[in-house]
Design a protein around this motif. Sequence first.
Motif, short mmCIF file in Angstrom:
data_model
loop_
_atom_site.label_atom_id
_atom_site.label_comp_id
_atom_site.label_asym_id
_atom_site.label_seq_id
_atom_site.Cartn_x
_atom_site.Cartn_y
_atom_site.Cartn_z
N GLU A 88 8.69 -43.66 3.27
CA GLU A 88 10.00 -43.20 3.71
C GLU A 88 10.03 -41.67 3.83
O GLU A 88 10.67 -41.13 4.73
CB GLU A 88 11.10 -43.69 2.76
N LEU A 141 14.23 -40.57 -1.79
CA LEU A 141 13.65 -41.48 -0.81
C LEU A 141 12.90 -42.59 -1.56
O LEU A 141 12.47 -42.41 -2.70
CB LEU A 141 12.69 -40.74 0.12
N ASN A 142 12.73 -43.71 -0.89
CA ASN A 142 12.11 -44.89 -1.51
C ASN A 142 10.61 -44.95 -1.25
O ASN A 142 10.12 -45.88 -0.64
CB ASN A 142 12.79 -46.16 -0.99
N ALA A 151 8.41 -40.93 7.05
CA ALA A 151 9.32 -41.27 8.15
C ALA A 151 10.39 -40.20 8.32
O ALA A 151 10.74 -39.83 9.45
CB ALA A 151 9.96 -42.64 7.91
N PHE A 152 10.91 -39.68 7.20
CA PHE A 152 11.88 -38.58 7.25
C PHE A 152 11.27 -37.39 7.99
O PHE A 152 11.89 -36.81 8.88
CB PHE A 152 12.31 -38.18 5.83
N TYR A 196 21.10 -37.40 6.32
CA TYR A 196 20.57 -37.64 4.98
C TYR A 196 21.41 -36.95 3.90
O TYR A 196 20.98 -36.85 2.75
CB TYR A 196 19.12 -37.13 4.88
#
Length: 107
Positions: free
Chosen positions: A63, A58-59, A66-67, A31
């Motif tokens: 997200e 992040l979107n 999820a990270f 990242y």
Amino acid sequence: MIWAIYCTDVPESRPLRDEHRLAHRAYLKLYAERIFFSGPLWDDACYDQIGSLFLIDLNGRPEAEAFLAEEPYTVNGVFASIRVTPMTKGHFSAGLSGDKRERPAAV
């Protein structure tokens, strides 16, 4: 959108954190282009790490989640709590960032 992710460690987490540090750093490299800032949080004496802070592009919340779901410290139980919130950049002073150090000078 920048997401602020504030994580606090479980008590006495140093051995667990040490065990998964290399995997954590390797994951963050995935990242690297999206991390605005990240680093460990320290106790007042600057002796023990007590958490981590990520400011990351992040979107959306899915997200961000999820990270975190794949982040080695999350996966391996280093974090006791995690707070995720969107933010925008206000004032920024690049000169305050200084050199990268593993551990600040003890107080």
